[in-house]
Design an enzyme around this catalytic site. Structure first.
Site, PDB file in Angstrom:
ATOM      1  N   THR A   1       0.787  -1.243  -0.021  1.00  0.00           N
ATOM      2  CA  THR A   1       0.158   0.009   0.048  1.00  0.00           C
ATOM      3  C   THR A   1       0.798   1.241   0.052  1.00  0.00           C
ATOM      4  O   THR A   1       0.227   2.367  -0.426  1.00  0.00           O
ATOM      5  CB  THR A   1      -0.873  -0.060   1.267  1.00  0.00           C
ATOM      6  OG1 THR A   1      -1.893  -1.138   1.143  1.00  0.00           O
ATOM      7  CG2 THR A   1      -1.666   1.427   1.357  1.00  0.00           C
TER       8      THR A   1
ATOM      9  N   THR B   1       1.532  -4.310   4.464  1.00  0.00           N
ATOM     10  CA  THR B   1       1.161  -4.775   5.699  1.00  0.00           C
ATOM     11  C   THR B   1       0.837  -5.846   5.837  1.00  0.00           C
ATOM     12  O   THR B   1       1.156  -6.511   6.981  1.00  0.00           O
ATOM     13  CB  THR B   1       0.345  -3.754   6.505  1.00  0.00           C
ATOM     14  OG1 THR B   1      -1.089  -3.813   5.599  1.00  0.00           O
ATOM     15  CG2 THR B   1       0.720  -2.136   6.232  1.00  0.00           C
ATOM     16  N   ASP B   2       0.180  -6.822   5.020  1.00  0.00           N
ATOM     17  CA  ASP B   2      -0.547  -7.937   5.277  1.00  0.00           C
ATOM     18  C   ASP B   2       0.389  -9.262   5.584  1.00  0.00           C
ATOM     19  O   ASP B   2      -0.063  -9.979   6.366  1.00  0.00           O
ATOM     20  CB  ASP B   2      -1.378  -8.368   3.883  1.00  0.00           C
ATOM     21  CG  ASP B   2      -2.733  -7.360   3.866  1.00  0.00           C
ATOM     22  OD1 ASP B   2      -2.997  -6.523   4.772  1.00  0.00           O
ATOM     23  OD2 ASP B   2      -3.420  -6.989   2.819  1.00  0.00           O
TER      24      ASP B   2
END
Ligand code: SIN
Length: 342
Positions: A18, A101-102
């Protein structure tokens, strides 16, 4: 390159996420596509970076360009190879990795497990990220990048850590625990490693030291296309049948036979009775089973009553990586490298 060519260097390795994402509208924080901007463009948008570098140069390299939900072993192998290469250069101070981030916690743990001790115990590898895309009205990526660089510049910094929303987490502890908030990560019971405040790190714990066991795997990954052992994750829950475990034991087209199963148990790693007998069938057929917990905090404490080993405090996703590495080394793929340092 940003900064002076003849100085010490900070290397920024881009993998997408992101932090490199874009949406059609600046007011849209969730309807974006990750991994749209190259890492050099992401860095060009960070006000104050040149001043923070204080004479050091910053060099970027695009290792991958993905939404981190799609992280692959091939990218991990490439990333570990590039991190090793750069860390070994005497003029490199440390590394920043931009990441989604995942699966950030998985990549952080993987690097912590495989990077040579002599490198990670002397130089920092700092993963950073963003919860809002670069196109947002108020993106968090630029501040996170500044904070990551501040951590690399901190005298004595070493080990694999993650920085998000001004909080520094050790790779072993970091876990994404919020779907939306900018401060999306937690270190659980261990607590954060520190806080970045106006470009200064306030350290609350010692820098993390390398794990015993898998050091130098990264170098090995650089030259060998190792077949990764297949390890899957299942969960225990009310009404669990255990049928998923039995399905995993069946041959399936296009995937290797399963070699390991991590089970995210309830509470202290307890298992529904149906799941327990299915996992015993798995063990009887030669599959390794490790028991973690589906609780976000705490660790499985051994009670002596379970047939399955516990994950030694690792979350299910990290226990899976640990089991894969254990199976990889146990396969005799690189027996002489285990526990060595550069
Ligand atoms: C990703 O993990 O690549 C997308 C989500 C994010 O970075 O927050």
């Amino acid at each position: 390159m940003i900064g002076d060519q003849n100085s010490k260097i900070i290397v920024v390795l881009g993998t997408g996420g992101t932090i490199a994402g874009r949406a059609d509208s600046a007011s849209d924080n969730i309807g974006y596509t990750a991994a749209q901007l190259g890492v050099a463009d992401v860095l060009a948008d960070v006000p104050g970076l040149g001043a923070l570098l204080a004479g050091q140069a910053l060099v970027s390299e695009q290792v991958a360009q993905i939404d981190s939900k799609d992280m692959s072993f091939a990218i991990w192998r490439a990333l570990a190879g590039r991190v090793c290469h750069h860390l070994a250069q005497p003029d490199v101070t440390g590394i920043v990795i931009t990441h989604g981030t995942d699966t950030l916690e998985e990549t952080a743990y993987f690097l912590h497990a495989v990077l040579p001790h002599a490198l990670q115990n002397t130089k920092p590898v700092v993963l950073t990220c963003a919860m809002r895309p670069a196109s947002a009205l108020n993106p968090d990526g630029p501040q996170n990048l500044l904070d990551a660089v501040a951590v690399v510049l901190t005298p004595g910094a070493c080990g694999v850590v993650a920085v998000c929303a001004g909080v520094v987490h050790a790779a072993l502890d970091v876990q994404k625990n919020h779907t939306y908030r900018l401060d999306a990560f937690s270190s659980g019971d261990a607590g954060p490693l520190g806080y970045v405040e106006e470009s200064h790190l306030r350290l609350t714990r010692n820098w993390p030291l390398a794990l015993d066991g898998y050091a130098l795997l990264a170098i090995y990954f650089d030259v060998h296309e190792l077949p990764w052992p297949r390890v899957e994750i299942v969960m225990s829950y009310a009404g669990c049948s255990g049928a998923l475990v039995d399905a995993l034991l069946l041959p399936a087209a296009g995937v290797a036979p399963v070699q390991g199963i991590v089970v995210a148990g309830t509470g202290n790693g307890t298992l529904h009775e149906n799941l327990e007998v299915a996992l015993q069938r798995a063990v009887a057929s030669g599959v390794r089973v490790v028991r973690a917990t589906r609780c976000a905090n705490g660790r499985v404490l051994p009670t002596g009553s379970s047939a399955f080993v516990d994950s030694k405090g690792l979350s299910p996703v990290k226990a899976r990586i640990s089991l894969m590495l254990e199976l990889l080394t146990g396969m005799g793929a690189m027996p002489t490298l285990k526990n060595e340092t550069l």
